[in-house]
Design a protein around this motif. Structure first.
Motif, PDB file in Angstrom:
ATOM      1  N   GLY A 116      -4.750  -2.008 -20.744  1.00 11.10           N
ATOM      2  CA  GLY A 116      -3.773  -1.582 -19.696  1.00 11.10           C
ATOM      3  C   GLY A 116      -4.730  -1.655 -18.655  1.00 11.10           C
ATOM      4  N   VAL A 117      -4.233  -2.190 -17.649  1.00  9.21           N
ATOM      5  CA  VAL A 117      -4.545  -2.290 -16.283  1.00  9.21           C
ATOM      6  C   VAL A 117      -4.861  -1.593 -15.246  1.00  9.21           C
ATOM      7  CG1 VAL A 117      -5.608  -4.377 -14.611  1.00  9.21           C
ATOM      8  CG2 VAL A 117      -5.837  -4.763 -17.182  1.00  9.21           C
ATOM      9  N   VAL A 118      -5.602  -1.229 -14.653  1.00  9.54           N
ATOM     10  CA  VAL A 118      -5.474  -0.624 -12.704  1.00  9.54           C
ATOM     11  C   VAL A 118      -5.851  -1.493 -12.147  1.00  9.54           C
ATOM     12  CG1 VAL A 118      -5.823   1.404 -11.916  1.00  9.54           C
ATOM     13  CG2 VAL A 118      -5.886   1.586 -14.045  1.00  9.54           C
ATOM     14  N   LEU A 119      -5.106  -1.967 -11.390  1.00  7.42           N
ATOM     15  CA  LEU A 119      -5.070  -3.074 -10.329  1.00  7.42           C
ATOM     16  C   LEU A 119      -4.473  -2.263  -9.362  1.00  7.42           C
ATOM     17  CD1 LEU A 119      -5.699  -5.903  -9.028  1.00  7.42           C
ATOM     18  CD2 LEU A 119      -2.911  -5.915  -9.625  1.00  7.42           C
ATOM     19  N   VAL A 120      -6.492  -1.955  -8.055  1.00  3.23           N
ATOM     20  CA  VAL A 120      -6.500  -1.192  -6.828  1.00  3.23           C
ATOM     21  C   VAL A 120      -5.928  -1.863  -6.058  1.00  3.23           C
ATOM     22  CG1 VAL A 120      -7.996  -0.033  -5.925  1.00  3.23           C
ATOM     23  CG2 VAL A 120      -8.166   0.299  -7.777  1.00  3.23           C
ATOM     24  N   MET A 121      -5.152  -1.825  -5.135  1.00  2.69           N
ATOM     25  CA  MET A 121      -5.008  -2.357  -3.703  1.00  2.69           C
ATOM     26  C   MET A 121      -4.983  -1.553  -2.306  1.00  2.69           C
ATOM     27  SD  MET A 121      -1.592  -4.971  -4.606  1.00  2.69           S
ATOM     28  CE  MET A 121      -1.339  -5.363  -6.346  1.00  2.69           C
ATOM     29  N   LEU A 145       0.001  -2.524 -17.269  1.00  2.00           N
ATOM     30  CA  LEU A 145      -0.255  -2.889 -15.906  1.00  2.00           C
ATOM     31  C   LEU A 145       0.059  -1.607 -14.530  1.00  2.00           C
ATOM     32  CD1 LEU A 145      -2.137  -4.472 -13.943  1.00  2.00           C
ATOM     33  CD2 LEU A 145      -0.104  -5.981 -12.717  1.00  2.00           C
ATOM     34  N   HIS A 146      -0.713  -0.932 -14.140  1.00  6.57           N
ATOM     35  CA  HIS A 146      -0.538   0.400 -12.878  1.00  6.57           C
ATOM     36  C   HIS A 146      -1.047  -0.500 -11.592  1.00  6.57           C
ATOM     37  CE1 HIS A 146       0.473   3.806 -11.876  1.00  6.57           C
ATOM     38  NE2 HIS A 146      -0.984   4.495 -11.464  1.00  6.57           N
ATOM     39  N   VAL A 147      -0.713  -0.342 -10.739  1.00  2.97           N
ATOM     40  CA  VAL A 147      -0.633  -0.557  -9.201  1.00  2.97           C
ATOM     41  C   VAL A 147      -1.643   0.514  -8.659  1.00  2.97           C
ATOM     42  CG1 VAL A 147      -0.215  -1.694  -7.394  1.00  2.97           C
ATOM     43  CG2 VAL A 147       0.289  -3.225  -9.494  1.00  2.97           C
ATOM     44  N   LEU A 148      -2.614   0.624  -8.259  1.00  7.88           N
ATOM     45  CA  LEU A 148      -3.300   1.954  -7.580  1.00  7.88           C
ATOM     46  C   LEU A 148      -3.123   1.416  -5.876  1.00  7.88           C
ATOM     47  CD1 LEU A 148      -4.080   4.624  -8.108  1.00  7.88           C
ATOM     48  CD2 LEU A 148      -6.161   4.546  -8.234  1.00  7.88           C
ATOM     49  N   LEU A 149      -2.306   1.933  -4.866  1.00  6.36           N
ATOM     50  CA  LEU A 149      -1.863   1.190  -3.744  1.00  6.36           C
ATOM     51  C   LEU A 149      -3.162   2.733  -3.482  1.00  6.36           C
ATOM     52  CD1 LEU A 149       1.685   0.524  -3.385  1.00  6.36           C
ATOM     53  CD2 LEU A 149      -0.531  -0.471  -3.691  1.00  6.36           C
ATOM     54  N   THR A 150      -4.494   2.061  -2.719  1.00  2.35           N
ATOM     55  CA  THR A 150      -5.518   3.418  -1.999  1.00  2.35           C
ATOM     56  C   THR A 150      -5.530   3.652  -0.581  1.00  2.35           C
ATOM     57  OG1 THR A 150      -6.952   1.357  -2.184  1.00  2.35           O
ATOM     58  CG2 THR A 150      -6.780   2.620  -4.093  1.00  2.35           C
ATOM     59  N   LYS A 151      -5.860   4.366  -0.186  1.00  2.00           N
ATOM     60  CA  LYS A 151      -6.100   4.112   0.897  1.00  2.00           C
ATOM     61  C   LYS A 151      -5.163   4.664   2.020  1.00  2.00           C
ATOM     62  CE  LYS A 151     -10.076   1.316   1.309  1.00  2.00           C
ATOM     63  NZ  LYS A 151     -10.624   0.364   2.082  1.00  2.00           N
ATOM     64  N   ALA A 152      -4.180   5.383   1.052  1.00  5.59           N
ATOM     65  CA  ALA A 152      -2.238   5.554   1.791  1.00  5.59           C
ATOM     66  C   ALA A 152      -2.435   6.374   2.823  1.00  5.59           C
ATOM     67  CB  ALA A 152      -1.755   6.306   0.322  1.00  5.59           C
ATOM     68  N   VAL A 179       5.023  -2.555 -15.835  1.00  2.00           N
ATOM     69  CA  VAL A 179       4.030  -2.352 -14.527  1.00  2.00           C
ATOM     70  C   VAL A 179       4.823  -0.986 -13.965  1.00  2.00           C
ATOM     71  CG1 VAL A 179       5.655  -3.253 -12.752  1.00  2.00           C
ATOM     72  CG2 VAL A 179       3.298  -3.437 -12.431  1.00  2.00           C
ATOM     73  N   THR A 180       3.802  -0.073 -13.052  1.00  3.46           N
ATOM     74  CA  THR A 180       4.025   0.943 -12.528  1.00  3.46           C
ATOM     75  C   THR A 180       3.050   1.114 -10.892  1.00  3.46           C
ATOM     76  OG1 THR A 180       1.720   2.647 -13.986  1.00  3.46           O
ATOM     77  CG2 THR A 180       4.631   2.842 -14.935  1.00  3.46           C
ATOM     78  N   VAL A 181       3.813   1.662 -10.269  1.00  5.70           N
ATOM     79  CA  VAL A 181       2.991   1.696  -8.899  1.00  5.70           C
ATOM     80  C   VAL A 181       2.840   3.157  -8.082  1.00  5.70           C
ATOM     81  CG1 VAL A 181       3.426   0.269  -7.069  1.00  5.70           C
ATOM     82  CG2 VAL A 181       4.003  -1.122  -8.859  1.00  5.70           C
ATOM     83  N   GLN A 182       1.925   3.760  -8.288  1.00  8.26           N
ATOM     84  CA  GLN A 182       1.910   4.542  -7.291  1.00  8.26           C
ATOM     85  C   GLN A 182       1.111   4.561  -5.693  1.00  8.26           C
ATOM     86  OE1 GLN A 182      -1.359   6.695 -10.126  1.00  8.26           O
ATOM     87  NE2 GLN A 182      -1.446   7.901  -8.085  1.00  8.26           N
ATOM     88  N   THR A 183       1.068   5.303  -4.937  1.00  6.07           N
ATOM     89  CA  THR A 183       0.368   5.675  -4.147  1.00  6.07           C
ATOM     90  C   THR A 183      -0.926   6.223  -4.018  1.00  6.07           C
ATOM     91  OG1 THR A 183       1.358   7.311  -2.818  1.00  6.07           O
ATOM     92  CG2 THR A 183       2.273   5.372  -2.086  1.00  6.07           C
ATOM     93  N   PHE A 184      -2.524   6.525  -3.727  1.00  2.00           N
ATOM     94  CA  PHE A 184      -3.208   6.934  -3.922  1.00  2.00           C
ATOM     95  C   PHE A 184      -4.542   7.061  -2.315  1.00  2.00           C
ATOM     96  CE2 PHE A 184      -7.581   7.666  -5.475  1.00  2.00           C
ATOM     97  CZ  PHE A 184      -7.273   8.207  -6.231  1.00  2.00           C
ATOM     98  N   SER A 185      -5.032   8.159  -2.497  1.00  2.00           N
ATOM     99  CA  SER A 185      -5.748   8.901  -1.191  1.00  2.00           C
ATOM    100  C   SER A 185      -7.083   9.403  -1.305  1.00  2.00           C
ATOM    101  CB  SER A 185      -5.136   9.439  -0.201  1.00  2.00           C
ATOM    102  OG  SER A 185      -6.247  10.366   0.322  1.00  2.00           O
ATOM    103  N   ALA A 186      -7.964   8.587  -1.820  1.00  2.00           N
ATOM    104  CA  ALA A 186      -9.787   9.032  -2.277  1.00  2.00           C
ATOM    105  C   ALA A 186      -9.894  10.213  -1.230  1.00  2.00           C
ATOM    106  CB  ALA A 186     -10.578   8.225  -2.531  1.00  2.00           C
TER     107      ALA A 186
END
Length: 218
Positions: A116-121, A145-152, A179-186
């Motif tokens: 799988g691919v984690v696509l960071v946006m 595909l898993h979309v990681l919406l960073t800097k949330a 496809v799955t999508v989530q928000t993320f904050s490092a």
């Protein structure tokens, strides 16, 4: 094998090798998940937060410096994380981008152990040209595909959720259940458990019962 041995410990991640070309990659066996994203989308920070190792993936004030495919071994034999080169930074010469894209394409098309691919946006700037290219590749190859919406943390909770739900709807119209999508904050370490669950689902498919719909920020 004990149950503990079938748990992926992401903080066990350690550098294996870097590859400029497909034939330089580790042997094509086991299972690996690749992280992709435009330069400055927060990919390295996401990997470092996932693994609880601030020095694992290189972060730089000059986005786009990582030109190689970097492999990180986890605690289970043959299970890896892969950091793909970043793209889209204006100061990178066009011929260098073309070179990167050629070898990235070969990896994505021919790597049999890729699960799988984690696509960071960046959640403030989703679906740029590189992101669209990756989505199209996943559609054509039927790659999860898993979309990681960073800097949330840069947005309030309402707008962040709205952006995530809108993008999920758009992508599911194209990719469906792939496809799955989530928000993320490092910065605030938000969404780490959700990301680990998604990776477990790919890397340990027989051991993991993952509810793909539960992708919301608390």
């Amino acid at each position: 094998m004990s149950s503990d041995q079938r748990i992926v410990h992401y903080n066990s991640a350690r550098f294996n090798k870097s590859a400029a070309k497909l034939h330089q990659c580790p042997e094509d066996i086991g299972a690996e998940v690749a992280f992709a994203g435009r330069s400055n989308a927060g990919k390295s920070s996401a990997i470092n937060t996932l693994t609880n190792n601030g020095k694992l993936a290189r972060t730089s004030k000059t986005p786009g410096r990582t030109q190689l495919i970097n492999f990180f071994d986890l605690n289970l034999e043959g299970v890896r994380l892969v950091d793909l080169p970043g793209y889209g930074y204006a100061k990178v010469p066009v011929e260098m981008k073309v070179h990167w894209q050629k070898h990235l394409g070969e990896y994505l098309e021919k790597r049999q152990c890729l699960q799988g691919v984690v696509l960071v946006m960046d959640i403030r700037h989703p679906m740029k040209e590189f992101d669209q290219m990756m989505v199209e590749w996943c559609e054509n190859s039927q790659m999860p595909l898993h979309v990681l919406l960073t800097k949330a943390d840069k947005l309030k909770k309402g707008p962040a959720q709205s952006t995530m739900l809108k993008l999920r709807k758009e992508l599911q119209a194209v990719l469906g259940d792939l496809v799955t999508v989530q928000t993320f904050s490092a910065l605030k370490k938000q969404g780490v458990d959700q990301l680990r669950n998604r990776l477990d689902h790919w890397l340990l498919p027989e051991e993991t019962d993952f509810e793909s719909e539960v992708i919301t920020e608390e």
